[in-house]
Scaffold this active site. Structure first.
Site: not given
Length: 293
Positions: A188, A193
Site C-alpha cells: 500500500d 501514509h
C-alpha cells in the site's frame, strides 16, 4: 461526473494472478508489530519459518498488489483524487486457512455504489481461489468525499449497537513512529501514509497509519488473547473504521465474547481517547475443528 456509478457496476470483473512466499507473510506480521519480544515463542510463530502461522488478514495484502482502496480507484467508472479517499470498512471471509506460500487468481468488481449526498461510498469485492478452490472473499468500503449528489440509493446504515457490559479482555498495542513506513512495504503505497505534504492536502496534521494496519493489529490481539494464538480458528472478520491512528500512538483493543462463535472488538487511541475501529471476528471454532477444516 468523476464517479460513474452505472459504468462501475456494469464493468466486467478485473482478474489478476497473485503469488506470495513466507517472507511476504513475515514482513506483513512485522509491519503489524509482531516479533516483540524477539525471543517470545508466541511471537516467533509469526516470523520464524518452521512454525510460521498466517493471520487471515494477510489476505488483504497477499501478492503485494494494490489494496482495496487503490484497487477500487483503478476500476472502470471510478476517477477521483486520491486525497479525497478514505477507507471506511473491510470485511473478510475465509473459505480455508491462508497458506504461508501460494498462488491464486483474484477477481475484483464494484458491487455497490451509494450516494451519501456529500460523498460516494463504493463497495468492492475480491474473490481469491487457487487450484483447490476458493480461498477468501474480501470487501472494501471506499468513502470518496465530494463525489455524491447524483441521486442514487443512499445505502444501509453502517452503525451497529456498541457491545454492552465490561469487555472480556483489554490489551494495548503501541505502534512505532515508523510503522506506516514499514507497513507500506506490504504493497500500500498511498502517500497519505508517508508524505506530510500529501497528508496536509487531505486535511490531516501528518501521515496516518493505514486502516488495514490497525485492522491487522486488532485481529492479532484477538487471536493472541482469546483464540489460543491459533489464527486458523478465524473464519471471518469485519470492521468499520471510525477514526484515524497516527504512527507512534497506542491502540487499545477491547474484546467481548458475543456468544456462539464470535468476538466483538473495538479499537481506541489511548493518547487522544478517539475510537478508531469497531468490528466482529467470527467463526472462532474449537482448536480441533479449525485444524481439521
Amino acid at each position: 461526473m468523476p464517479i460513474d456509478a452505472a459504468s462501475a457496476l456494469a464493468a466486467a470483473p478485473r482478474t489478476d494472478e497473485i503469488a506470495w512466499q513466507p517472507g511476504d507473510v513475515q514482513l506483513y506480521h512485522l509491519a503489524l508489530g509482531a516479533g516483540r519480544p524477539a525471543t517470545d515463542p508466541a511471537e516467533l510463530r509469526y516470523v520464524l519459518e518452521p512454525r510460521l502461522r498466517v493471520l487471515p488478514s494477510f489476505a488483504t495484502v497477499a501478492g503485494a498488489g494494490a489494496p482495496g482502496v487503490t484497487r477500487t480507484l483503478s476500476l472502470p467508472g471510478v476517477d477521483t483524487d486520491l486525497a479525497r479517499v478514505l477507507h471506511a470498512g473491510q470485511r473478510l471471509a475465509l473459505h480455508r486457512p491462508v497458506p504461508p506460500r501460494g498462488t491464486a487468481r483474484t477477481t475484483t468488481r464494484v458491487t455497490a455504489a451509494y450516494d451519501k449526498g456529500t460523498a460516494a461510498l463504493l463497495v468492492t469485492r475480491t474473490d481469491a481461489a487457487d487450484t483447490d478452490g476458493p480461498l477468501w472473499t474480501e470487501e472494501a468500503e471506499v468513502y470518496v468525499r465530494g463525489e455524491g449528489g447524483w441521486g442514487g440509493e443512499r445505502g444501509p446504515s453502517a452503525r451497529t449497537a456498541p457491545p454492552t457490559g465490561g469487555p472480556d479482555a483489554v490489551v494495548d498495542r503501541p505502534t512505532r513512529e515508523d510503522q506506516a513506513l514499514l507497513y507500506r512495504l506490504t504493497g500500500d503505497l498511498n502517500p497519505l501514509h508517508a508524505d506530510p505534504e500529501f497528508a496536509a492536502r487531505a486535511g490531516f496534521d501528518r501521515p496516518l497509519l493505514h486502516g488495514l494496519c490497525t485492522y491487522g493489529i486488532t485481529l492479532k490481539a484477538v487471536v493472541d488473547t482469546l483464540l489460543d494464538g491459533d489464527p486458523t480458528r478465524v473464519r471471518g472478520y469485519g470492521a468499520r473504521f471510525t477514526g484515524v491512528v497516527y504512527p507512534g500512538e497506542t491502540v487499545r483493543v477491547r474484546m467481548w465474547r458475543a456468544g456462539g462463535e464470535a468476538v466483538r472488538v473495538t479499537g481506541e487511541v489511548v493518547e487522544r481517547g478517539v475510537p478508531v475501529l469497531t468490528g466482529t471476528v467470527t467463526g472462532t471454532a474449537t482448536r480441533s475443528a479449525a485444524r481439521s477444516g
